[in-house]
Design an enzyme around this catalytic site. Structure first.
Site, PDB file in Angstrom:
ATOM      1  N   CYS A   1       0.864  -1.185   0.000  1.00  0.00           N
ATOM      2  CA  CYS A   1       0.000   0.000   0.000  1.00  0.00           C
ATOM      3  C   CYS A   1       0.899   1.233   0.000  1.00  0.00           C
ATOM      4  O   CYS A   1       2.092   1.128  -0.288  1.00  0.00           O
ATOM      5  CB  CYS A   1      -1.005  -0.012   1.154  1.00  0.00           C
ATOM      6  SG  CYS A   1      -0.322   0.217   2.809  1.00  0.00           S
TER       7      CYS A   1
ATOM      8  N   ASN B   1       2.413   1.533   4.234  1.00  0.00           N
ATOM      9  CA  ASN B   1       2.661   0.262   4.923  1.00  0.00           C
ATOM     10  C   ASN B   1       2.354   0.347   6.417  1.00  0.00           C
ATOM     11  O   ASN B   1       3.031  -0.248   7.246  1.00  0.00           O
ATOM     12  CB  ASN B   1       4.090  -0.225   4.672  1.00  0.00           C
ATOM     13  CG  ASN B   1       4.342  -1.663   5.111  1.00  0.00           C
ATOM     14  OD1 ASN B   1       5.430  -1.981   5.586  1.00  0.00           O
ATOM     15  ND2 ASN B   1       3.379  -2.549   4.976  1.00  0.00           N
TER      16      ASN B   1
ATOM     17  N   CYS C   1      -1.406   0.777   7.242  1.00  0.00           N
ATOM     18  CA  CYS C   1      -2.850   0.511   7.366  1.00  0.00           C
ATOM     19  C   CYS C   1      -3.264  -0.751   6.618  1.00  0.00           C
ATOM     20  O   CYS C   1      -3.451  -1.803   7.212  1.00  0.00           O
ATOM     21  CB  CYS C   1      -3.674   1.702   6.859  1.00  0.00           C
ATOM     22  SG  CYS C   1      -3.484   3.224   7.823  1.00  0.00           S
ATOM     23  N   ARG C   2      -3.402  -0.639   5.295  1.00  0.00           N
ATOM     24  CA  ARG C   2      -3.987  -1.726   4.506  1.00  0.00           C
ATOM     25  C   ARG C   2      -3.066  -2.923   4.332  1.00  0.00           C
ATOM     26  O   ARG C   2      -3.475  -4.065   4.566  1.00  0.00           O
ATOM     27  CB  ARG C   2      -4.414  -1.195   3.130  1.00  0.00           C
ATOM     28  CG  ARG C   2      -5.495  -0.137   3.213  1.00  0.00           C
ATOM     29  CD  ARG C   2      -5.746   0.525   1.873  1.00  0.00           C
ATOM     30  NE  ARG C   2      -4.592   1.335   1.492  1.00  0.00           N
ATOM     31  CZ  ARG C   2      -4.442   1.938   0.319  1.00  0.00           C
ATOM     32  NH1 ARG C   2      -5.377   1.808  -0.602  1.00  0.00           N
ATOM     33  NH2 ARG C   2      -3.376   2.664   0.069  1.00  0.00           N
ATOM     34  N   SER C   3      -1.826  -2.698   3.890  1.00  0.00           N
ATOM     35  CA  SER C   3      -0.955  -3.846   3.612  1.00  0.00           C
ATOM     36  C   SER C   3      -0.552  -4.601   4.877  1.00  0.00           C
ATOM     37  O   SER C   3      -0.537  -5.838   4.849  1.00  0.00           O
ATOM     38  CB  SER C   3       0.257  -3.446   2.774  1.00  0.00           C
ATOM     39  OG  SER C   3       1.031  -2.446   3.378  1.00  0.00           O
TER      40      SER C   3
ATOM     41  N   ASP D   1      -8.361   3.760   1.451  1.00  0.00           N
ATOM     42  CA  ASP D   1      -7.288   3.954   2.427  1.00  0.00           C
ATOM     43  C   ASP D   1      -7.880   4.496   3.733  1.00  0.00           C
ATOM     44  O   ASP D   1      -8.280   5.663   3.801  1.00  0.00           O
ATOM     45  CB  ASP D   1      -6.248   4.924   1.878  1.00  0.00           C
ATOM     46  CG  ASP D   1      -4.988   4.965   2.723  1.00  0.00           C
ATOM     47  OD1 ASP D   1      -5.029   4.538   3.902  1.00  0.00           O
ATOM     48  OD2 ASP D   1      -3.953   5.431   2.210  1.00  0.00           O
TER      49      ASP D   1
END
Length: 167
Positions: free
Chosen positions: A10, A13, A15-17, A134
């Site tokens: 993401c 690095n 939040c999402r990934s 995001d």
């Protein structure tokens, strides 16, 4: 294909990934594949290198009893293309950036080799959205967790098929 390596990417690095890394790692453990499939995450930006996952991500993972112990943000590098079988980008901008970094690191006969680069939402085409939102900006960590959980199930099916095909 003996071992499979998966990298989630993401922007920062945090939040999402890392959420996807932790969820996928948990699913691999449940499936008995944690020694066969390795998973990591990275960001295309460098702002959060060395930082733990965002508080919102940690809260979602804590609610589900999923470990993120020891996870720290790192930046994606073009050479990751050689180290991973799948590079799963959380949105189309991340995918574009990843492909540019890979192109800059790979030359000549090696072009076209390496990881399969895909967007996370390509695993969930029925959702009708192309990017995982995001939550750093939206604050909607619970919705992102739902997408990540479902998408990781699909990715696990894909990885299982790849493992069966390599035997």
């Amino acid at each position: 294909m003996s071992n499979v390596r998966v990298l989630f990417v993401c922007l920062g690095n945090i939040c999402r990934s890392p959420m996807a890394e932790a969820v996928f790692r948990s699913k691999l453990q449940q499936a008995g594949l944690d020694g066969i499939v390795e998973v990591d995450s990275a960001g295309t930006g460098d702002w959060h290198i060395g930082h733990p996952p965002h508080e919102g991500t940690r809260k979602q993972l804590d609610l589900k009893g999923i470990s993120y112990a020891g996870m720290k943000a790192r930046q994606f590098i073009g050479q990751d293309n050689d180290q991973f079988d799948y590079i799963v980008c959380m949105d189309t901008k991340n995918e574009k950036d990843v492909r540019e970094l890979i192109d800059g690191a790979v030359s000549g006969a090696d072009k076209g080799r390496g990881a399969e680069v895909l967007t996370f939402m390509s695993l969930l085409p029925e959702k009708g959205i192309v990017d995982v939102p995001d939550p750093y900006y939206t604050g909607n960590f619970d919705y992102v967790y739902e997408l990540v959980d479902e998408g990781c199930d699909r990715l696990l099916e894909q990885v299982r098929s790849a493992l069966k095909g390599s035997n």
